[in-house]
Design a protein around this motif. Structure first.
Motif, PDB file in Angstrom:
ATOM      1  N   PRO A   1     -17.825   4.171  51.879  1.00 28.99           N
ATOM      2  CA  PRO A   1     -17.765   3.522  50.568  1.00 28.99           C
ATOM      3  C   PRO A   1     -18.161   4.488  49.448  1.00 28.99           C
ATOM      4  N   ALA A   2     -17.427   4.396  48.343  1.00 27.48           N
ATOM      5  CA  ALA A   2     -17.688   5.273  47.193  1.00 27.48           C
ATOM      6  C   ALA A   2     -17.416   4.496  45.906  1.00 27.48           C
ATOM      7  N   ALA A   3     -17.931   3.276  45.839  1.00 32.85           N
ATOM      8  CA  ALA A   3     -17.689   2.408  44.684  1.00 32.85           C
ATOM      9  C   ALA A   3     -18.158   3.087  43.404  1.00 32.85           C
ATOM     10  N   GLY A   4     -17.350   2.984  42.373  1.00 37.03           N
ATOM     11  CA  GLY A   4     -17.693   3.580  41.088  1.00 37.03           C
ATOM     12  C   GLY A   4     -17.082   4.950  40.881  1.00 37.03           C
ATOM     13  N   ALA A   5     -16.742   5.629  41.968  1.00 39.13           N
ATOM     14  CA  ALA A   5     -16.088   6.936  41.854  1.00 39.13           C
ATOM     15  C   ALA A   5     -14.599   6.736  41.596  1.00 39.13           C
ATOM     16  N   LYS A   6     -13.917   7.846  41.254  1.00 37.22           N
ATOM     17  CA  LYS A   6     -12.486   7.765  40.970  1.00 37.22           C
ATOM     18  C   LYS A   6     -11.720   8.795  41.779  1.00 37.22           C
ATOM     19  N   VAL A   7     -10.498   8.419  42.143  1.00 36.28           N
ATOM     20  CA  VAL A   7      -9.568   9.326  42.801  1.00 36.28           C
ATOM     21  C   VAL A   7      -8.462   9.666  41.817  1.00 36.28           C
ATOM     22  N   SER A   8      -8.145  10.943  41.706  1.00 32.90           N
ATOM     23  CA  SER A   8      -7.035  11.340  40.850  1.00 32.90           C
ATOM     24  C   SER A   8      -5.834  11.727  41.703  1.00 32.90           C
ATOM     25  N   VAL A   9      -4.654  11.421  41.191  1.00 28.15           N
ATOM     26  CA  VAL A   9      -3.393  11.788  41.829  1.00 28.15           C
ATOM     27  C   VAL A   9      -2.615  12.650  40.841  1.00 28.15           C
ATOM     28  N   GLU A  10      -2.238  13.849  41.274  1.00 26.51           N
ATOM     29  CA  GLU A  10      -1.574  14.777  40.369  1.00 26.51           C
ATOM     30  C   GLU A  10      -0.294  15.317  41.005  1.00 26.51           C
ATOM     31  N   ILE A  11       0.789  15.305  40.245  1.00 23.94           N
ATOM     32  CA  ILE A  11       2.053  15.933  40.641  1.00 23.94           C
ATOM     33  C   ILE A  11       2.392  16.942  39.546  1.00 23.94           C
ATOM     34  N   PRO A  12       1.939  18.183  39.706  1.00 22.17           N
ATOM     35  CA  PRO A  12       2.083  19.161  38.620  1.00 22.17           C
ATOM     36  C   PRO A  12       3.512  19.343  38.128  1.00 22.17           C
ATOM     37  N   GLU A  13       4.491  19.372  39.027  1.00 22.79           N
ATOM     38  CA  GLU A  13       5.868  19.608  38.613  1.00 22.79           C
ATOM     39  C   GLU A  13       6.388  18.517  37.684  1.00 22.79           C
ATOM     40  N   LEU A  14       5.862  17.295  37.857  1.00 22.38           N
ATOM     41  CA  LEU A  14       6.269  16.181  37.003  1.00 22.38           C
ATOM     42  C   LEU A  14       5.327  15.981  35.823  1.00 22.38           C
TER      43      LEU A  14
ATOM     44  N   GLN B   1     -12.642   0.929  44.992  1.00 22.77           N
ATOM     45  CA  GLN B   1     -13.324  -0.319  45.314  1.00 22.77           C
ATOM     46  C   GLN B   1     -13.716  -0.261  46.781  1.00 22.77           C
ATOM     47  N   GLY B   2     -15.003  -0.249  47.042  1.00 21.21           N
ATOM     48  CA  GLY B   2     -15.468  -0.089  48.418  1.00 21.21           C
ATOM     49  C   GLY B   2     -15.162   1.314  48.900  1.00 21.21           C
ATOM     50  N   ASP B   3     -14.316   1.410  49.949  1.00 18.57           N
ATOM     51  CA  ASP B   3     -13.941   2.736  50.456  1.00 18.57           C
ATOM     52  C   ASP B   3     -12.464   3.030  50.226  1.00 18.57           C
ATOM     53  N   SER B   4     -11.790   2.204  49.372  1.00 17.67           N
ATOM     54  CA  SER B   4     -10.342   2.336  49.232  1.00 17.67           C
ATOM     55  C   SER B   4      -9.917   2.213  47.773  1.00 17.67           C
ATOM     56  N   VAL B   5      -8.707   2.666  47.501  1.00 23.31           N
ATOM     57  CA  VAL B   5      -8.154   2.555  46.168  1.00 23.31           C
ATOM     58  C   VAL B   5      -6.633   2.444  46.288  1.00 23.31           C
ATOM     59  N   ALA B   6      -6.017   1.632  45.432  1.00 24.02           N
ATOM     60  CA  ALA B   6      -4.565   1.461  45.414  1.00 24.02           C
ATOM     61  C   ALA B   6      -3.982   2.172  44.197  1.00 24.02           C
ATOM     62  N   PHE B   7      -2.782   2.751  44.359  1.00 22.28           N
ATOM     63  CA  PHE B   7      -2.094   3.457  43.277  1.00 22.28           C
ATOM     64  C   PHE B   7      -0.846   2.679  42.850  1.00 22.28           C
ATOM     65  N   ASN B   8      -0.600   2.648  41.548  1.00 22.24           N
ATOM     66  CA  ASN B   8       0.660   2.145  41.002  1.00 22.24           C
ATOM     67  C   ASN B   8       0.887   2.831  39.660  1.00 22.24           C
ATOM     68  N   PHE B   9       1.974   3.577  39.538  1.00 26.62           N
ATOM     69  CA  PHE B   9       2.282   4.210  38.264  1.00 26.62           C
ATOM     70  C   PHE B   9       3.754   4.604  38.231  1.00 26.62           C
ATOM     71  N   GLU B  10       4.230   4.975  37.055  1.00 28.92           N
ATOM     72  CA  GLU B  10       5.630   5.333  36.868  1.00 28.92           C
ATOM     73  C   GLU B  10       5.799   6.840  36.757  1.00 28.92           C
TER      74      GLU B  10
END
Length: 622
Positions: free
Chosen positions: A246-259, A268-277
């Motif tokens: 668990p790492a509540a309060g922390a953030k995960v970043s997702v990066e696609i440099p070419e785009l 939330q808890g030990d997991s995080v969901a992604f949704n973006f365009e």
């Protein structure tokens, strides 16, 4: 999508918590790691003397006779009956059968041992011991302490090394490997391939921080209309990440440099969901296998790898890739290098096997009958080869045994977990040629439904058998109700009749789904030339494929969606004992055991080229 994500994580957690191993760390290549490949020592132990005492009870941890303990004598009076030293050397990764003639038919226990020092990069980090695969049962010990055990000969696993156990110098690592076949295992005792034993894939030390991203997934959102997305040039990406704790309060970043994309998401808890365009994504396909470097970061630590984005789905009797119908020009492959009679494992091996497939004009490969090395699926990503990946639920599994179902679920989960970010994989297969019965259908349909829960973005299938009744070939296996495509293994003209019988064969298909020939083939010995009616000749094998192709095109004009002939190259099998034509080899390969292309190879190559030319002509008219 969020509901699907939570379901997958829940299933993963339940399965792995029941086993003496840590949740799998994905993409070790993209993390700090040190290889433990190379020369190890070994002891052949057919009586399991190193594991059991003379009363056949498991030895206590500190027993001097236990083979996981260092037996180096400290004086001339010290008693010992085992040891690890040259010339008893063996190479890792690799099967033991091909490394010494004494192992040719050996099934049993072999102990592997090597020493290693703590890597400098491990200071201040947690260290995991990672195995790409060990066939079949592995017990892992470090400095006399058991880290855990794993069953399953074709899936990866890892163990966290306790900090107090890891020494600066001369860590004593021992692995007990047992490849014996059992009725209640996956696969079971009866298979048609060689049971290569050993540490058959890479071994690594993986260094990670105390809190890290253990698993993740990013893909085109399966719910979007891909045709509309292509027209607008706007795509939805979705996925998730799971931390090791668990790492509540922390953030995960997702990066696609070419785009030029970088997004942050709260855990939330030990997991995080992604949704973006994302705009103007180059979609992955066999014609253009575009891969993007994607970086996932938690704090100062990150993991990155190349990921392709594409959508695979079914519409009526058609398989659709990125909004367009696709015909699967396939070939089945065993994970074997025939010229050296050994298990394949390296990037070089993958390039040989998949290079042959590309030369055949394939756009798809069926990796049978078990998950192949991660090198295979990564190379398939880069070459633009679609992949059918399968667990070894094969033939006569104990379908009524609940414990066997648990083992099958575990292997399915491990297969999906390792490779869910591979764009090349379009089909998860839950088994091959399983005999129809209500008990079996319950077993297999449970796996099919679970595969959908673990990963609803791909097709789910199984290689079915044809039923014969009153001169008609019936494709009516009840498992077909649960699969996305109807995949069939059939050998009309080899095990039954001759290729001429394909001209008058009658077929009945119970399902309004794409029809895929997951296996068909005949044996042919390279260099044996005769009239086409002579079995085992190159001419007979060539004739077989000529008649099969005509039958598929005539019988299934609307639903025929592809074929993966059996098989790319000749392979070892203890079931094939014709003293003239087989001698322990299944010679259905389009390529011989010496790497020579047979006449059937060129027949299929020309057929696939004809399909490619037809598709290009159709695209030019649009």
């Amino acid at each position: 999508m969020k509901k699907l994500f939570i379901s997958a994580i829940a299933i993963l957690g339940v399965l792995l918590s029941a086993n003496a191993q840590d949740a799998l760390i994905v993409n070790t290549q993209g993390r700090e790691h040190v290889s433990l490949n190379g020369t190890w020592h070994y002891i052949v132990d057919p009586y399991d003397t190193g594991f059991y005492d003379y009363r056949f009870k498991e030895r206590p941890e500190k027993d001097a006779g236990a083979y996981w303990n260092n037996s180096e004598p400290k004086g001339p009076t010290q008693w010992t009956e085992h040891g690890y030293k040259a010339p008893y050397n063996i190479q890792v990764p690799g099967d033991w059968n091909s490394q010494d003639h004494q192992f040719l038919y050996y099934e049993g226990t072999v102990w592997y041992q090597r020493n290693f020092d703590r890597p400098s990069a491990a200071v201040g980090k947690d260290v995991y011991l990672y195995f790409g695969a060990v066939n079949y049962e592995a017990h892992v010990y470090l400095n006399g302490k058991k880290l855990g055990m794993h069953k399953g000969g074709f899936t990866a696993f890892n163990f966290k090394i306790p900090k107090e156990l890891l020494k600066d110098k001369d860590n004593f690592l021992v692995v007990r490997v047992d490849n014996r076949r059992h009725a209640d295992e996956i696969p079971t005792v009866n298979t048609d391939w060689w049971n290569y034993g050993g540490i058959t894939r890479d071994v690594e030390l993986v260094m990670v921080p105390e809190h890290f991203i253990q698993q993740y997934n990013l893909q085109l959102d399966p719910s979007q209309d891909i045709v509309a997305a292509k027209k607008k040039g706007k795509y939805k990406l979705s996925g998730w990440a799971k931390m090791n704790a668990p790492a509540a309060g922390a953030k995960v970043s997702v990066e696609i440099p070419e785009l030029k994309l970088k997004k942050e998401f709260a855990i939330q808890g030990d997991s995080v969901a992604f949704n973006f365009e994302a705009n103007k994504i180059g979609l992955w396909s066999p014609e253009s296998p575009k891969l993007y470097q994607v970086k996932f970061a938690l704090g100062n630590e990150s993991v990155s790898e190349k990921i392709g984005f594409r959508k695979i789905e079914v519409s009526g009797k058609k398989i659709i890739l990125n909004g367009s119908q696709v015909f699967l020009r396939g070939i089945s492959i065993h994970e074997e290098i025939p010229q050296q009679i050994r298990r394949a494992h390296s990037v070089k091996d993958a390039n040989q096997l998949l290079g042959w497939a590309k030369e055949l004009n394939c756009n798809m490969v069926r990796l049978a009958h078990y998950p192949h090395s991660e090198n295979m699926t990564r190379v398939a990503d880069s070459l633009g080869l679609m992949v059918w990946s399968e667990i070894p639920v094969y033939w006569t599994i104990e379908f009524g045994n609940p414990e066997v179902l648990v083992k099958a679920k575990k292997q399915l989960t491990e297969m999906v977990t390792r490779d869910r970010n591979r764009a090349s994989i379009i089909i998860w297969s839950v088994g091959n040629e399983t005999p129809v019965s209500p008990t079996r259908t319950t077993f297999m349909s449970t796996l099919a439904k679970m595969a959908k829960k673990l990963d609803g973005s791909r097709l789910v299938s199984a290689a079915l058998e044809v039923g014969y009744n009153e001169g008609v070939n019936h494709v009516d296996d009840p498992l077909g109700e649960y699969t996305d495509i109807v995949a069939l293994n059939e050998y009309l003209g080899w095990y039954r009749g001759t290729p001429a019988d394909c001209r008058t064969a009658k077929w009945s298909v119970a399902y309004d789904k794409p029809f895929f020939i997951s296996e068909t083939g005949a044996e042919g010995n390279f260099g044996f030339h005769a009239d086409k009616t002579a079995r085992f000749s190159e001419e007979y094998q060539e004739w077989f494929y000529q008649e099969q192709i005509k039958m598929f095109e005539n019988q299934f004009p609307d639903s025929y969606s592809g074929i993966s002939p059996w098989i790319l190259a000749d392979f070892r099998s203890p079931k094939r004992n014709n003293p003239t034509y087989q001698e322990g080899w299944n010679t259905k390969g389009l390529i011989s055991k010496d790497g020579q292309k047979k006449k059937a190879f060129y027949a299929m190559q020309a057929y696939y080229k004809k399909i490619v030319d037809k598709e290009k002509a159709a695209n030019n008219k649009q």
